[in-house]
Scaffold this motif. Structure first.
Motif, PDB file in Angstrom:
ATOM      1  N   GLY A  80      57.233   5.534 -49.576  1.00 52.63           N
ATOM      2  CA  GLY A  80      56.723   6.440 -50.733  1.00 52.63           C
ATOM      3  C   GLY A  80      56.203   5.999 -51.394  1.00 52.63           C
ATOM      4  N   PHE A  81      56.137   4.611 -51.234  1.00 55.38           N
ATOM      5  CA  PHE A  81      54.814   3.511 -52.184  1.00 55.38           C
ATOM      6  C   PHE A  81      53.601   3.979 -51.659  1.00 55.38           C
ATOM      7  N   ARG A  83      52.455   6.526 -49.669  1.00 59.54           N
ATOM      8  CA  ARG A  83      52.259   8.496 -49.827  1.00 59.54           C
ATOM      9  C   ARG A  83      52.303   8.043 -51.205  1.00 59.54           C
ATOM     10  N   ASP A  84      52.743   7.716 -52.562  1.00 63.55           N
ATOM     11  CA  ASP A  84      52.359   7.840 -54.016  1.00 63.55           C
ATOM     12  C   ASP A  84      50.637   7.283 -53.646  1.00 63.55           C
ATOM     13  N   THR A  85      50.681   5.694 -53.393  1.00 63.45           N
ATOM     14  CA  THR A  85      48.731   5.494 -53.975  1.00 63.45           C
ATOM     15  C   THR A  85      48.290   5.539 -52.986  1.00 63.45           C
TER      16      THR A  85
END
Length: 90
Positions: A80-81, A83-85
């Motif tokens: 998730g991290f 994907r977010d960055t």
């Protein structure tokens, strides 16, 4: 099961990487009994794939404190991290 319910008994299935010593099972049973307000009967399973820790199943509720479960959760958080960055288009 209905008889257990009438008697205030809750069955918990505990999975660990190895057979737990009886004093650990008893401590877990006592803690769960206090938390749930019912008498708890523990049924043990052994699954070396969980690496360590325990998984407790009570009815539809699963409490996963296994090492494998923690690693899986960490992997999901890292994904998730990532994907977010990740900049768009990469």
């Amino acid at each position: 099961m209905l008889l257990d319910e009438d008697l205030g008994i809750v069955r918990a299935r505990v999975t660990s990487a190895f057979q737990l010593p009886q004093e650990h099972v008893e401590a877990l049973r006592k803690g769960l009994s206090q938390k749930l307000g019912n008498q708890v009967v523990i049924e043990q399973d052994v699954d070396p794939d969980i690496l360590g820790g325990v998984i407790v199943r009570i009815g539809d509720t699963v409490l996963d404190s296994s090492i494998a479960g923690r690693l899986r959760k960490l992997g999901e958080e890292l994904e998730g991290f990532r994907r977010d960055t990740t900049p768009p288009g990469e």
